[in-house]
Design an enzyme around this catalytic site. Sequence first.
Site, PDB file in Angstrom:
ATOM      1  N   ARG A 112       0.733  -1.249   0.255  1.00 16.90           N
ATOM      2  CA  ARG A 112       0.019   0.095   0.056  1.00 16.90           C
ATOM      3  C   ARG A 112       0.614   1.242   0.202  1.00 16.90           C
ATOM      4  O   ARG A 112       0.452   2.389   0.450  1.00 16.90           O
ATOM      5  CB  ARG A 112      -1.052  -0.006   1.338  1.00 16.90           C
ATOM      6  N   LYS A 134       2.296  11.387 -11.508  1.00 19.48           N
ATOM      7  CA  LYS A 134       1.329  10.596 -12.431  1.00 19.48           C
ATOM      8  C   LYS A 134       2.473   9.185 -12.627  1.00 19.48           C
ATOM      9  O   LYS A 134       3.468   9.379 -13.207  1.00 19.48           O
ATOM     10  CB  LYS A 134       1.018  10.940 -13.685  1.00 19.48           C
ATOM     11  N   LYS A 214       5.508  23.226 -14.878  1.00 24.19           N
ATOM     12  CA  LYS A 214       4.799  21.898 -14.833  1.00 24.19           C
ATOM     13  C   LYS A 214       4.509  21.774 -13.058  1.00 24.19           C
ATOM     14  O   LYS A 214       3.397  21.374 -12.703  1.00 24.19           O
ATOM     15  CB  LYS A 214       5.657  20.524 -15.018  1.00 24.19           C
ATOM     16  N   GLU A 224      -5.849  16.366 -11.885  1.00 26.85           N
ATOM     17  CA  GLU A 224      -6.479  16.370 -13.429  1.00 26.85           C
ATOM     18  C   GLU A 224      -7.811  16.698 -13.382  1.00 26.85           C
ATOM     19  O   GLU A 224      -8.507  16.072 -14.258  1.00 26.85           O
ATOM     20  CB  GLU A 224      -5.767  15.259 -14.291  1.00 26.85           C
ATOM     21  N   ASN A 232      -1.941  18.048 -21.771  1.00 28.89           N
ATOM     22  CA  ASN A 232      -2.140  16.892 -22.697  1.00 28.89           C
ATOM     23  C   ASN A 232      -1.984  17.491 -24.027  1.00 28.89           C
ATOM     24  O   ASN A 232      -2.286  16.701 -25.050  1.00 28.89           O
ATOM     25  CB  ASN A 232      -3.531  16.331 -22.662  1.00 28.89           C
ATOM     26  N   HIS A 235      -0.826  15.286 -27.113  1.00 30.76           N
ATOM     27  CA  HIS A 235      -0.862  13.711 -26.749  1.00 30.76           C
ATOM     28  C   HIS A 235      -2.084  13.106 -27.019  1.00 30.76           C
ATOM     29  O   HIS A 235      -2.085  11.886 -26.860  1.00 30.76           O
ATOM     30  CB  HIS A 235      -0.895  13.802 -24.999  1.00 30.76           C
ATOM     31  N   HIS A 239      -0.333  10.028 -28.589  1.00 31.33           N
ATOM     32  CA  HIS A 239      -0.377   8.883 -27.988  1.00 31.33           C
ATOM     33  C   HIS A 239      -1.040   7.817 -29.145  1.00 31.33           C
ATOM     34  O   HIS A 239      -0.539   6.411 -29.098  1.00 31.33           O
ATOM     35  CB  HIS A 239      -1.310   8.604 -26.837  1.00 31.33           C
ATOM     36  N   HIS A 255       8.341   8.169 -27.426  1.00 31.38           N
ATOM     37  CA  HIS A 255       7.203   9.004 -27.055  1.00 31.38           C
ATOM     38  C   HIS A 255       7.449  10.402 -27.274  1.00 31.38           C
ATOM     39  O   HIS A 255       6.509  10.998 -27.846  1.00 31.38           O
ATOM     40  CB  HIS A 255       7.270   8.846 -25.218  1.00 31.38           C
TER      41      HIS A 255
HETATM   42  N1  LIG Z   1       4.069  10.367 -15.716  1.00 31.50           N
HETATM   43  C1  LIG Z   1       4.357  11.541 -16.221  1.00 31.50           C
HETATM   44  O1  LIG Z   1       3.834  12.635 -16.082  1.00 31.50           O
HETATM   45  C2  LIG Z   1       5.027  11.637 -17.819  1.00 31.50           C
HETATM   46  C3  LIG Z   1       5.159  12.693 -18.578  1.00 31.50           C
HETATM   47  C4  LIG Z   1       5.792  12.747 -19.650  1.00 31.50           C
HETATM   48  C5  LIG Z   1       6.341  11.389 -20.198  1.00 31.50           C
HETATM   49  N2  LIG Z   1       5.863  10.174 -19.579  1.00 31.50           N
HETATM   50  C6  LIG Z   1       6.606   8.957 -19.945  1.00 31.50           C
HETATM   51  O2  LIG Z   1       7.742   8.884 -20.022  1.00 31.50           O
HETATM   52  C7  LIG Z   1       8.158   7.988 -20.779  1.00 31.50           C
HETATM   53  C8  LIG Z   1       9.321   8.356 -21.900  1.00 31.50           C
HETATM   54  O3  LIG Z   1      10.430   8.786 -21.136  1.00 31.50           O
HETATM   55  P1  LIG Z   1      11.900   8.783 -21.647  1.00 31.50           P
HETATM   56  O4  LIG Z   1      11.806   9.696 -22.882  1.00 31.50           O
HETATM   57  O5  LIG Z   1      12.664   9.402 -20.451  1.00 31.50           O
HETATM   58  O6  LIG Z   1      12.216   7.406 -21.973  1.00 31.50           O
HETATM   59  P2  LIG Z   1      13.146   6.230 -21.304  1.00 31.50           P
HETATM   60  O7  LIG Z   1      12.802   6.168 -20.057  1.00 31.50           O
HETATM   61  O8  LIG Z   1      12.778   4.950 -22.251  1.00 31.50           O
HETATM   62  O9  LIG Z   1      14.517   6.647 -21.507  1.00 31.50           O
HETATM   63  C9  LIG Z   1      14.971   6.784 -22.948  1.00 31.50           C
HETATM   64  C10 LIG Z   1      16.328   5.936 -23.203  1.00 31.50           C
HETATM   65  O10 LIG Z   1      17.361   6.642 -22.526  1.00 31.50           O
HETATM   66  C11 LIG Z   1      18.189   5.767 -21.759  1.00 31.50           C
HETATM   67  N3  LIG Z   1      18.757   6.538 -20.919  1.00 31.50           N
HETATM   68  C12 LIG Z   1      18.238   7.072 -19.858  1.00 31.50           C
HETATM   69  N4  LIG Z   1      18.940   8.083 -19.209  1.00 31.50           N
HETATM   70  C13 LIG Z   1      20.286   8.156 -19.901  1.00 31.50           C
HETATM   71  C14 LIG Z   1      21.515   8.565 -19.738  1.00 31.50           C
HETATM   72  N5  LIG Z   1      21.664   9.579 -18.799  1.00 31.50           N
HETATM   73  N6  LIG Z   1      22.468   8.363 -20.395  1.00 31.50           N
HETATM   74  C15 LIG Z   1      22.387   7.437 -21.460  1.00 31.50           C
HETATM   75  N7  LIG Z   1      21.094   6.893 -21.690  1.00 31.50           N
HETATM   76  C16 LIG Z   1      20.184   6.989 -20.944  1.00 31.50           C
HETATM   77  C17 LIG Z   1      17.329   4.953 -21.293  1.00 31.50           C
HETATM   78  O11 LIG Z   1      17.615   3.546 -21.044  1.00 31.50           O
HETATM   79  C18 LIG Z   1      16.337   4.535 -22.720  1.00 31.50           C
HETATM   80  O12 LIG Z   1      16.949   3.777 -23.558  1.00 31.50           O
HETATM   81  C19 LIG Z   1       7.061   7.431 -21.751  1.00 31.50           C
HETATM   82  O13 LIG Z   1       6.570   6.058 -21.217  1.00 31.50           O
HETATM   83  C20 LIG Z   1       5.997   8.466 -21.259  1.00 31.50           C
HETATM   84  O14 LIG Z   1       4.546   8.244 -21.447  1.00 31.50           O
HETATM   85  C21 LIG Z   1       5.260  10.342 -18.245  1.00 31.50           C
HETATM   86 ZN   LIG Z   2       4.425  13.028 -22.796  1.00 31.60          ZN
END
Ligand SMILES: NC(=O)c1ccc[n+]([C@@H]2O[C@H](COP(=O)([O-])OP(=O)(O)OC[C@H]3O[C@@H](n4cnc5c(N)ncnc54)[C@H](O)[C@@H]3O)[C@@H](O)[C@H]2O)c1
Ligand SMILES: [Zn+2]
Length: 361
Positions: A112, A134, A214, A224, A232, A235, A239, A255
């Site tokens: 939990r 989120k 943000k 939200e 959004n 998105h 998406h 993404h």
């Molecule tokens: N929760 C939220 O509010 C929110 C907001 C925006 C996006 N997201 C989510 O975030 C995700 C995308 O995040 P992302 O773009 O960070 O992707 P990711 O976590 O897949 O990272 C991208 C790539 O970079 C590599 N990497 C990470 N840090 C590194 C570093 N310092 N040096 C070398 N390589 C590194 C990772 O291993 C991966 O291969 C999506 O799933 C999206 O839906 C969530």
């Molecule tokens: Zn996003």
Amino acid sequence: MKEISSKDFSVFFGDDVFEDMAQKIIENEYSKVFVLVDENTEHDCYPILKNYLVNVIVIRIESGEQNKTLKTVEYIWKQLQDNFADRKALFINLGGGVISDLGGFCAATYKRGIDFINVPTTLLAMVDASIGGKQGFDIDSHKNMVGVFAHPKNIYMYPKFLETLPLNEKKCGVAELSKHALIKNKSLWEEMLGKSILDDKSINELIQKSAKIKIKIVKKDPLEKGLRKILNFGHSIGHAIETWSLKNDTNPLKHGEAVAIGMLCEAYISHKLLGLTNEELHQIVAFVEKNYTYYDSQWDEKELIVFMHNDKKNLNGKFNLTLLKKIGKAKIDMDCSSELISESLSFYQNLKHNFPTQHSA
Ligand SMILES: NC(=O)c1ccc[n+]([C@@H]2O[C@H](COP(=O)([O-])OP(=O)(O)OC[C@H]3O[C@@H](n4cnc5c(N)ncnc54)[C@H](O)[C@@H]3O)[C@@H](O)[C@H]2O)c1
Ligand SMILES: [Zn+2]
């Protein structure tokens, strides 16, 4: 070190953030510390972080959106259980948005809920994903279908982690950064147009400005119910394109890349429905053309629209898009016809020859 405080958590930014993190961990007398990594953050980032931790267990998962699934969630929960994590354990998300979405969900639900902190290592996670509470995972490539709201205790941004991040991943972060400017801050947008965004000095300033936007939005509307929906922008269509690509491509769009296309299409719809001027639309188009490759997919428009109907943002069969009245001013809960969505997708496809390179799907 810079501190940006919010009601529920603080964001620390700088080269010396981990001293503060280590101190807080000691003060809280955690029973054990778990660090979630993927193979890249284990290799490039963990060697720095581990100097500040004791009694630590590393949980490693495979990188990539394809792994943001229930199967990985179950694996992480099981690792916690097998290593006797109790309710006084601390969970650290060391990675990009995939790590913080998955790890935050696991921590917020295991027994939990146990404390967690985010250490974002991608530009996208620093400006967006690590902030806002989120987290969740995808079902059958449909984005973030299961999740919870829960804030990390704190967020530690160490900008030097960006030194190993590949350029295409940095550009994914630029998409969310520009989204924050487009929905809320026209002068930030103009600043982004005017300079080389990814220079060390520029990027450090932009991360902090974007993170502040943000934080402010999330503080006003944590669950939200209204205002937060402005985040959004890009998105709804983004998406759907991301889901399509995850289902059909061997090298799916990331993404941020899908969101860049989504913003372009939704800017087109904003122009048609809300009077976003032609000049503003073409600034956005030029920005996307300059920073991203063209995604030459044979997508099935009908299927994209079905994906959009399945989006959790929709209510009563309406699309609930966030659109732009002008740069810096967004409007939420906008419905539009499927025809206009198709038209916006064709608008993107007609720009094909303006892009310098193509994404190899
Ligand atoms: N929760 C939220 O509010 C929110 C907001 C925006 C996006 N997201 C989510 O975030 C995700 C995308 O995040 P992302 O773009 O960070 O992707 P990711 O976590 O897949 O990272 C991208 C790539 O970079 C590599 N990497 C990470 N840090 C590194 C570093 N310092 N040096 C070398 N390589 C590194 C990772 O291993 C991966 O291969 C999506 O799933 C999206 O839906 C969530
Ligand atoms: Zn996003």
